[in-house]
Motif scaffolding. Structure first.
Motif, short mmCIF file in Angstrom:
data_model
loop_
_atom_site.label_atom_id
_atom_site.label_comp_id
_atom_site.label_asym_id
_atom_site.label_seq_id
_atom_site.Cartn_x
_atom_site.Cartn_y
_atom_site.Cartn_z
N ALA A 9 0.81 -1.22 0.00
CA ALA A 9 0.00 0.00 0.00
C ALA A 9 0.84 1.26 0.00
N GLY A 10 1.98 1.20 -0.69
CA GLY A 10 2.75 2.40 -0.96
C GLY A 10 2.20 3.10 -2.20
N PRO A 11 2.95 4.04 -2.77
CA PRO A 11 2.45 4.76 -3.95
C PRO A 11 2.01 3.84 -5.08
N ALA A 12 2.82 2.82 -5.41
CA ALA A 12 2.47 1.93 -6.52
C ALA A 12 1.22 1.12 -6.20
N GLY A 13 1.13 0.57 -5.00
CA GLY A 13 -0.02 -0.24 -4.63
C GLY A 13 -1.31 0.54 -4.55
N LEU A 14 -1.24 1.75 -3.98
CA LEU A 14 -2.44 2.58 -3.89
C LEU A 14 -2.94 2.96 -5.29
N ALA A 15 -2.01 3.35 -6.17
CA ALA A 15 -2.41 3.71 -7.53
C ALA A 15 -2.98 2.51 -8.28
N THR A 62 -1.72 13.95 -2.77
CA THR A 62 -1.93 12.77 -3.61
C THR A 62 -2.26 11.56 -2.76
N PHE A 63 -1.54 11.40 -1.67
CA PHE A 63 -1.83 10.30 -0.75
C PHE A 63 -3.24 10.43 -0.18
N GLY A 64 -3.61 11.63 0.24
CA GLY A 64 -4.95 11.82 0.78
C GLY A 64 -6.03 11.47 -0.22
N GLY A 65 -5.83 11.89 -1.48
CA GLY A 65 -6.82 11.59 -2.50
C GLY A 65 -6.93 10.11 -2.78
N LEU A 66 -5.79 9.42 -2.85
CA LEU A 66 -5.81 7.98 -3.11
C LEU A 66 -6.45 7.21 -1.96
N SER A 67 -6.04 7.49 -0.74
CA SER A 67 -6.57 6.73 0.40
C SER A 67 -8.06 7.00 0.60
N ASP A 68 -8.49 8.24 0.43
CA ASP A 68 -9.91 8.54 0.57
C ASP A 68 -10.74 7.84 -0.51
N ALA A 69 -10.21 7.83 -1.74
CA ALA A 69 -10.94 7.19 -2.84
C ALA A 69 -11.08 5.69 -2.61
N LEU A 70 -10.02 5.06 -2.10
CA LEU A 70 -10.08 3.62 -1.88
C LEU A 70 -11.04 3.26 -0.75
N ARG A 71 -11.00 4.02 0.33
CA ARG A 71 -11.88 3.71 1.46
C ARG A 71 -13.35 3.96 1.12
N ALA A 72 -13.59 4.84 0.17
CA ALA A 72 -14.97 5.15 -0.18
C ALA A 72 -15.52 4.28 -1.30
N HIS A 73 -14.66 3.59 -2.03
CA HIS A 73 -15.12 2.85 -3.20
C HIS A 73 -15.82 1.55 -2.77
N PRO A 74 -17.01 1.28 -3.27
CA PRO A 74 -17.76 0.09 -2.83
C PRO A 74 -17.15 -1.23 -3.26
N ALA A 75 -16.23 -1.22 -4.23
CA ALA A 75 -15.64 -2.47 -4.71
C ALA A 75 -14.25 -2.72 -4.14
N VAL A 76 -13.82 -1.91 -3.16
CA VAL A 76 -12.47 -2.03 -2.61
C VAL A 76 -12.53 -2.44 -1.15
#
Length: 491
Positions: A9-15, A62-76
């Motif tokens: 869950a570093g930059p590559a994994g989050l992206a 960028t980290f904030g945007g990625l982490s927020d998007a993943l936690r909010a996505h219904p398929a993640v």
């Protein structure tokens, strides 16, 4: 809908996780840490946040945007504190064996995953060349020093020497200054000539690293403001002290990194942070059967696919290129793993960004890559393997007695690399001393140490897909309650 597992869950994994979800996949993101961000975005825990965390991080938004998007996505589904301890190759697939819970805790919950697609974003760890006295308390890898500064706001010492090779030395020095430490100096092993040739020989390759100029300017400003000298062509060749680092010996190096006689000087310090680049974490990639290049990175194609069908790799596994390259590679890998169209307009822009960022990775190796003369600062009593306290003299003796330069043979005879770290710290050094290019030191069937009790408690039958009810309440899962649930062991 394809099931994609992303490890790391570093930059590559989050992206990768976000791109796979956007492309329509069901995504599970696994990381051994208790939070997202990896080493690059290591930060204070949520229960004691910093008021201005972004001061210690580039691309914090960028980290904030990625982490927020993943936690909010219904398929993640995000699973922190999830250690992948082994990978098995099946007929036509991959099985990941995972333990959920604190790394040193007993009774961790076991899960297995058999995804349709796997993205490996396991990152890298510091490479530190040995020198006399490096086993003393007060000698840290630069990554460990930065982790303590970012994750705990702890300085490793009052007077600290930063040494080694590569641009990573600069953010480490900046992090130490933020914690209140006095940085005595930053000592880069590469000489000015090597730096100029490495960085400027093909300037067009730097087109994708324009944003790095601002970062460099910030680090230079910090060093100037705190009067920290930056000295190229120098290295720490010894550490001294009675039970603790009290001083270090610095010496000038020639182009091959051989110490220049008569240039040694002793500097008082109570800590030294050393990094000579990074080595990728290859255990899972090797277990999956991924092909490796001669430089020990995973071979990938234009879509970040490895030589193993259904397995992609991104980030430091494929080359040390920094966060920009990792983010772009992760996005490409996630899209491809989910079955998305990497030829679409948005995907093509990401591919171009990745290709530009890769030029930066090539420049790092050209300018700062380890040169063979470093063995000139070793003595026979220099510890090579800190876990087993195996010395350079013992390794040379074993080679002379056995007439073998094969790493595994020398390990078994000298015990170098057989300690708790399982050659993560000394493996590359041992191979270089022996002239053995085979990646045997990274072949670990058990990726991380596992309690015998955890192994004994593994279910003999196929486990359920959802997080077992036996998962301790302390395990912080962030599975989205609206995410579709799978009906079996495949996720």
């Amino acid at each position: 809908m394809r099931n994609v597992v992303v490890v790391g869950a570093g930059p590559a994994g989050l992206a990768a996780a976000r791109a796979a979800a956007v492309a329509g996949a069901q995504v599970t993101l696994l990381d051994a840490a208790d939070g997202l961000g990896g080493q690059y975005w290591r930060h204070l825990p949520a229960d004691r946040p910093a008021g201005r965390e972004g001061l210690l991080h580039h691309k914090w938004s960028t980290f904030g945007g990625l982490s927020d998007a993943l936690r909010a996505h219904p398929a993640v589904t995000v699973l922190p504190s999830a250690q992948v301890w082994s990978l098995e190759r099946l007929d036509g697939g991959i099985r990941l064996n995972v333990l959920l819970g604190e790394p040193d805790g007993a009774g961790r919950a076991a899960r297995t995953f058999e995804p349709d697609a796997l993205v490996l974003a396991t990152g890298a760890h510091d490479r530190t060349l040995p020198f006399p006295g490096w086993q003393l308390p007060g000698v840290y890898s630069a990554g460990a020093a930065q982790a303590l500064a970012k994750g705990e706001r702890v300085a490793v010492g009052r007077r600290v020497v930063v040494a080694g090779a590569g641009p990573f030395l600069l953010p480490v020095a900046a992090s130490l200054l933020q914690t209140g430490a006095t940085v005595v100096g930053v000592h880069e092993a590469a000489r000015v000539g090597a730096l100029v040739r490495g960085w400027l020989s093909r300037p067009l390759e730097l087109a994708g690293a324009v944003g790095k100029a601002g970062e460099l300017a910030g680090y230079v400003r910090d060093l100037v403001r705190h009067r920290v000298p930056w000295r190229p062509g120098e290295a720490v060749v010894a550490a001294h002290g009675d039970g603790q680092v009290e001083a270090v010996t610095l010496a000038r190096l020639d182009e091959r990194w051989t110490p220049v006689a008569g240039t040694e000087r002793v500097v008082e310090a109570d800590a030294v942070c050393v990094s000579h680049g990074f080595t990728p974490r290859l255990e899972l990639a090797i277990a999956a059967g991924c092909a490796l290049a001669p430089n020990r990175f995973v071979v990938v194609d234009d879509t970040q696919a490895t030589s193993v069908p259904g397995v992609w790799a991104a980030g430091e596994l494929t080359g040390i290129g920094g966060a920009d390259a990792a983010l772009a590679e992760g996005a490409v890998a996630g899209t491809a793993a989910a079955g998305g169209d990497t030829g679409a307009a948005d995907a093509r822009r990401t591919v171009r960004a990745r290709d530009r960022a890769r030029g930066f990775a090539a420049r790092i190796e050209a300018a700062h890559g380890v040169r063979g003369g470093w063995t000139g600062w070793l003595r026979d009593d220099t510890v090579v393997c800190r876990c087993e306290e195996t010395t350079y003299g013992r390794v040379r003796e074993v080679v002379e007695l056995t007439a073998s330069h094969e790493t595994r043979s020398v390990k078994l005879t000298s015990r170098a690399g057989l300690g708790p770290c399982q050659a993560r710290l000394c493996g590359r050094t041992l191979q270089e001393l022996l002239g053995d290019p085979a990646p045997s030191v990274d072949r670990r069937p058990l990726v991380v140490p596992v309690r015998l009790g955890d192994l004994a408690d593994l279910p003999s039958a196929t486990p359920t897909a959802s997080v077992p009810s036996s998962v301790p309440s302390s395990v912080p899962t962030t599975a989205n309650p609206t995410a579709p649930q799978t009906g079996g062991d495949r996720i």
